[in-house]
Design a protein around this motif. Structure first.
Motif, short mmCIF file in Angstrom:
data_model
loop_
_atom_site.label_atom_id
_atom_site.label_comp_id
_atom_site.label_asym_id
_atom_site.label_seq_id
_atom_site.Cartn_x
_atom_site.Cartn_y
_atom_site.Cartn_z
N ARG A 377 1.35 3.45 -17.53
CA ARG A 377 1.73 2.80 -16.16
C ARG A 377 1.33 3.62 -14.99
O ARG A 377 1.33 5.06 -15.05
CB ARG A 377 3.25 2.60 -16.02
N LEU A 378 0.82 2.92 -13.99
CA LEU A 378 0.31 3.53 -12.53
C LEU A 378 1.01 3.06 -11.64
O LEU A 378 0.93 1.77 -11.42
CB LEU A 378 -1.31 3.30 -12.66
N GLY A 403 -2.57 -5.70 -13.21
CA GLY A 403 -1.46 -5.75 -12.38
C GLY A 403 -1.67 -6.32 -10.84
O GLY A 403 -2.88 -6.11 -10.36
N GLN A 404 -0.64 -6.84 -10.05
CA GLN A 404 -0.96 -7.28 -8.84
C GLN A 404 -1.90 -8.31 -8.70
O GLN A 404 -2.84 -8.27 -7.56
CB GLN A 404 -1.25 -5.82 -7.67
N ASP A 429 2.81 -1.61 -9.10
CA ASP A 429 2.78 -1.07 -10.59
C ASP A 429 1.53 -1.56 -10.98
O ASP A 429 1.11 -2.99 -10.92
CB ASP A 429 3.99 -1.15 -11.31
N TYR A 430 0.90 -0.99 -12.09
CA TYR A 430 -0.39 -1.36 -12.76
C TYR A 430 -0.26 -0.77 -14.13
O TYR A 430 0.47 0.27 -14.35
CB TYR A 430 -1.69 -0.94 -11.78
#
Length: 453
Positions: A377-378, A403-404, A429-430
């Motif tokens: 997770r980033l 993500g996003q 979050d990515y």
């Protein structure tokens, strides 16, 4: 070397070498002069390329011509100065056939027979204008014998010649540069002696040859010739000792310490260094040079990898791989076989074990099992440009981001088989997926995220 140009000489104004050369060219006249014999004073010719000068029909540049009376058997050097940058010089015989040049800024003349010749000066392009001054002087031909550092000699090759041989005695160790230049043939330069045997064809730019070498005290043999023994005509040969920047010394081989930057000289053979790594981490080796196309090799402890331009700056090289503690060999050389200075540095970057999350500015070290991938997770707190690198010396990496509203992936976007994503990310979050091409990879990897200005 400039492309061949066709010149159209204008009319003639007689002027002997004994008469003052302070006259300026006017209208459509050219000056006529006869350079003195060897040992005589040089002859000066002045002119200016303007919008009124005749036009070369092949490229639109302007030119100006001089009629000069030359003697067969003599060798003359023409050099230029003035505001006109790198003028193109060419010599035509009485039948308007080119017998020397074209050459930028300097030309050697070797007339086959007595008589008048046309020396033409052309701008390097259709926008080149300005005043210029030419210096014509007879020079002595040296086709063999001893060379002295800091000097330049002029030689002549006959048709089918295998080359002219010279001797060089070095009394003080240092970095020396040999330059063989000719506008009449493709130069080939050889040096032998004191354990060295090296050759160069065109490292001097165009078809000129250059050798940059660390020479120890002793005797050397130098051969100046043409490629495939096809050279014929005049050449210049220079030997100079090159001074290193203050505080810099050459380290050509031996042990390289982590965090230490050394300066080396790229030669015809790779320069080898040894490196000891005390603990596991991410090893980064960088080779930088403004003189050669850098090429790096790293071997040891299960690692074997190469790079020629992974540093992303010109022709610099960078290897960045996860390594275990142990002994490694680094070889530095050039892609094109040229000689030149380079800097080399190795650093061990600390990486924490890979986990469920990674932060911007972090580097993590993980291990991939066969047929599996790793998910991390980033969280991005500020919109901007970011670079994400997945690197491994064990397998062909495959990096994905989700993500996003984004779904991005990359296989070989970095050096070798490493992966890299360069993206503009919005806060949120990515998920990063670290895997291998066709899920066939097994081994260690590093994952890093960095903000890009």
């Amino acid at each position: 070397m400039h492309p061949s140009k066709r010149f159209f000489p204008s009319s003639v104004l007689a002027l002997s070498a004994a008469v003052s050369l302070s006259l300026l060219l006017t209208g459509c006249f050219t000056q006529v002069t006869q350079p003195a014999s060897q040992g005589g004073a040089p002859v000066q010719l002045s002119g200016e390329i303007t919008t009124r000068s005749p036009v070369n029909q092949n490229d639109g540049s302007r030119y100006q011509s001089f009629l000069v009376s030359l003697r067969a058997g003599e060798v003359y050097r023409v050099s230029s100065s003035g505001a006109l940058q790198e003028p193109v010089l060419v010599l035509l015989d009485a039948d308007s056939r080119p017998v020397a040049g074209p050459s930028a800024s300097r030309l050697f003349l070797m007339p086959e027979r007595d008589g008048r010749h046309t020396l033409s000066v052309s701008g390097a392009s259709d926008t080149a204008y300005g005043p210029f001054r030419l210096t014509l002087e007879p020079v002595q031909v040296t086709n063999g014998g001893a060379l002295q550092p800091g000097t330049e000699i002029l030689g002549v090759l006959g048709d089918g010649s295998a080359g002219n041989t010279y001797s060089l005695t070095v009394s003080e160790a240092g970095l020396y540069e040999l330059l063989l230049s000719s506008d009449m043939f493709d130069a080939l330069l050889k040096l032998q002696g004191n354990g060295l045997d090296t050759t160069d064809d065109d490292s001097g730019g165009g078809s000129d040859a250059k050798l940059s070498l660390m020479l120890q005290p002793g005797s050397y043999q130098i051969q100046a010739g043409g490629y495939d023994n096809t050279g014929a005509g005049g050449y210049s040969l220079q030997v100079t000792r090159r001074e290193l920047p203050e505080g810099v010394s050459l380290t050509n081989g031996g042990e390289l310490q982590l965090g230490q930057q050394i300066t080396g000289m790229g030669l015809s053979q790779p320069v080898e260094y040894s490196l000891q790594v005390a603990e596991a981490g991410l090893l980064r080796v960088e080779m930088r040079s403004s003189e050669i196309d850098s090429y790096l090799e790293l071997n040891g402890e299960g690692v074997s990898t190469v790079d020629d331009d992974g540093a992303g700056s010109g022709y610099d090289a960078r290897i960045q791989v996860p390594v275990a503690a142990g002994s490694y060999s680094i070889k530095a050389s050039s892609m094109d076989g040229n000689n030149g200075l380079f800097t080399l540095q190795a650093d061990l970057l600390q990486a924490r074990p890979a986990g469920a999350r990674i932060e911007v500015g972090e580097l993590v070290l993980g291990h991939l099992q066969e047929g599996r991938s790793s998910r991390t997770r980033l969280r991005i707190s500020e919109a901007g440009n970011y670079r994400i690198d997945l690197m491994s010396a064990d397998f062909d990496t495959l990096l994905k981001l989700r993500g996003q509203g984004l779904e991005e992936e990359n296989d070989d976007g970095s050096s070798g088989t490493n992966s890299m994503l360069s993206l503009t990310l919005q806060p949120g979050d990515y998920e990063l997926i670290s895997g291998s091409y066709e899920n066939a990879g097994v081994g260690s990897y590093t994952l890093s995220v960095s903000a890009v200005d």
